[in-house]
Enzyme design. Structure first.
Site, short mmCIF file in Angstrom:
data_model
loop_
_atom_site.label_atom_id
_atom_site.label_comp_id
_atom_site.label_asym_id
_atom_site.label_seq_id
_atom_site.Cartn_x
_atom_site.Cartn_y
_atom_site.Cartn_z
N ASP A 64 -46.33 -4.60 13.58
CA ASP A 64 -46.86 -3.96 14.78
C ASP A 64 -47.83 -4.90 15.48
OD1 ASP A 64 -45.55 -1.70 13.83
OD2 ASP A 64 -47.33 -1.07 12.71
N ASP A 115 -56.04 2.98 6.02
CA ASP A 115 -55.49 2.58 7.31
C ASP A 115 -56.69 2.64 8.26
OD1 ASP A 115 -54.27 2.23 9.72
OD2 ASP A 115 -52.76 3.79 9.45
N LEU A 117 -57.39 1.97 11.42
CA LEU A 117 -57.28 2.63 12.74
C LEU A 117 -55.82 2.97 12.99
CD1 LEU A 117 -59.62 3.35 14.48
CD2 LEU A 117 -59.18 1.35 15.88
N ASP A 118 -55.49 4.20 12.67
CA ASP A 118 -54.09 4.62 12.83
C ASP A 118 -53.83 5.08 14.25
OD1 ASP A 118 -51.46 5.38 11.52
OD2 ASP A 118 -52.04 7.19 12.58
P1 AHM Z 1 -43.54 6.41 16.97
O1 AHM Z 1 -44.23 5.74 18.09
O2 AHM Z 1 -42.35 5.66 16.45
O3 AHM Z 1 -43.23 7.86 17.25
O4 AHM Z 1 -44.56 6.37 15.72
C1 AHM Z 1 -45.74 7.08 15.73
C2 AHM Z 1 -46.39 6.97 14.41
C3 AHM Z 1 -47.61 7.81 14.32
O5 AHM Z 1 -47.34 9.01 13.67
C4 AHM Z 1 -48.56 6.96 13.56
O6 AHM Z 1 -49.87 7.22 13.97
C5 AHM Z 1 -48.16 5.56 13.92
O7 AHM Z 1 -46.79 5.63 14.20
C6 AHM Z 1 -48.36 4.62 12.77
O8 AHM Z 1 -48.44 3.35 13.24
P2 AHM Z 1 -49.82 2.50 13.15
O9 AHM Z 1 -50.38 2.69 11.79
O10 AHM Z 1 -49.31 1.11 13.35
O11 AHM Z 1 -50.73 2.94 14.23
MG MG Z 2 -51.13 3.60 10.48
#
Ligand code: AHM
Ligand code: MG
Length: 350
Positions: A64, A115, A117-118
């Protein structure tokens, strides 16, 4: 709020008191973490002003985009937790490898997985984001923590929680004695008990999923969502969709109101299903919270808390929220039930 103000520090201490054998290490560990969270909160709240938004250009181990605030939060938690003497090691969604405690600091008997900052892809749009944490007891015999200490099943967590940087900042945690929510009073800088003993309704009216992924789902998942769009015999209405795309925010809403959050695997190659959410940093801690609140969490085939991790960044399909909703989803997955069959089953039960 009533007249009795309970700070999170006092609440954690009172919970510890019900375990006479406790040394207080977990309590102090959580206190250290709360300090880091307050600093992250300050930064999140000032993000738009402080010009810290935007991508760094680097990528994290899951591929990501890494935002600057992710790195800030990662660093804050590491620095708040590296010297307290409570941890033997850490692991983070933002780091490929296990994070050792520097040699010069004492080591402890717990492991912190987090995690920082999710939902960071939402930062630029000022959408709610969160921090998720999971704490395990050390298993290995040496002084320094090892991979074995990090790769434990969710059911063995000593504590888990999350912070939601929403219209207010809340911290929700469990040490296995129910789920408790605290709201930050920014004027005094304290998390105050606002949601004691949170219980997730047994059945909800909301489903949360990225429906754009429809073509990647297996037939059972499509059948399930099709079924939710039909009239629910319990309410006379179909389920409502709510999807923020920020796990903590979607999970928190469904925990309070009832409902189910789903992130199933991409099954376009049935031999190689690809999940998105991480077991250790996202799925396991939220599953402990869900279960402690009377809810459930499943991969569709297995209780998430029973999944044995094989690697730090393992991903799992997730269905989490109200118990009856998760149970019905499992029925679809395990029995391959179609909506018609479920309706027939319900009619037969009625
Ligand atoms: P999406 O954009 O494929 O729907 O994914 C969303 C999900 C969320 O539920 C979560 O917060 C995020 O992807 C996790 O990704 P990160 O930890 O990189 O923010
Ligand atoms: Mg996350």
């Amino acid at each position: 709020m009533g007249s009795k103000l309970v700070t999170i520090q006092r609440h954690i201490m009172e919970q510890q008191a019900s375990h006479p054998e406790a040394t207080g290490a977990l309590t102090r560990l959580l206190w250290d973490l709360i300090l880091a969270i307050k600093v992250i909160n300050r930064e999140v709240r000032q993000a738009g002003l402080a010009d810290v938004l935007g991508a760094t250009g680097a990528q994290n181990v899951s591929g990501d985009r890494v935002q600057k605030l992710d790195e800030f939060a990662q660093d804050r938690i590491f620095k708040a937790m590296d010297h307290g003497g409570h941890l033997c090691c850490m692991a983070s969604e933002e780091r490929a490898e296990i994070i050792p405690i520097p040699d010069r600091f004492p080591k402890g008997k717990y492991v912190l997985l987090y995690d920082p900052l999710d939902g960071s892809s939402n930062i630029d749009a000022n959408v709610t984001i969160g921090t998720i944490f999971s704490i395990h007891r050390k298993r290995s015999s040496g002084v320094n923590g090892t991979l074995e200490d990090c790769l434990q099943r969710g059911r063995d967590q000593a504590a888990a929680g999350y912070v939601i940087y929403g219209s207010s900042t809340m911290l929700v945690y469990t040490t296995g004695q129910g789920v408790h929510g605290f709201t930050l009073d920014p004027t005094i800088g304290e998390f105050l008990l606002s949601h004691p003993d949170i219980r997730c309704p047994n059945k909800g009216k909301i489903y949360s999923v990225n429906e754009g992924n429809w073509n990647t789902w297996d037939p059972a998942m499509r059948d399930y969502v099709t079924y939710l769009k039909e009239q629910d015999p319990a309410t006379g209405r179909p389920y409502t969709t709510r999807y923020i795309g920020s796990l903590v925010a979607d999970f928190h809403r469904n925990l309070l109101y009832g409902g189910i959050f789903l992130y199933p695997a991409d099954c376009r190659d049935p031999k190689k299903p690809k999940a998105k959410l991480r077991l250790l940093y996202e799925a396991a801690p939220l599953s402990m919270i869900a279960e402690q609140a009377g809810g459930a969490a499943s991969t569709g085939r297995e209780r998430i808390l029973d999944v044995a991790p094989g690697e730090l960044h393992q991903k799992v399909p997730v269905a989490i929220g109200s118990q009856a909703d998760v149970a019905l989803y499992e029925e679809f997955v395990k029995a391959g039930k179609t909506p018609d069959r479920i309706r027939a089953a319900q009619a037969a039960r009625a």
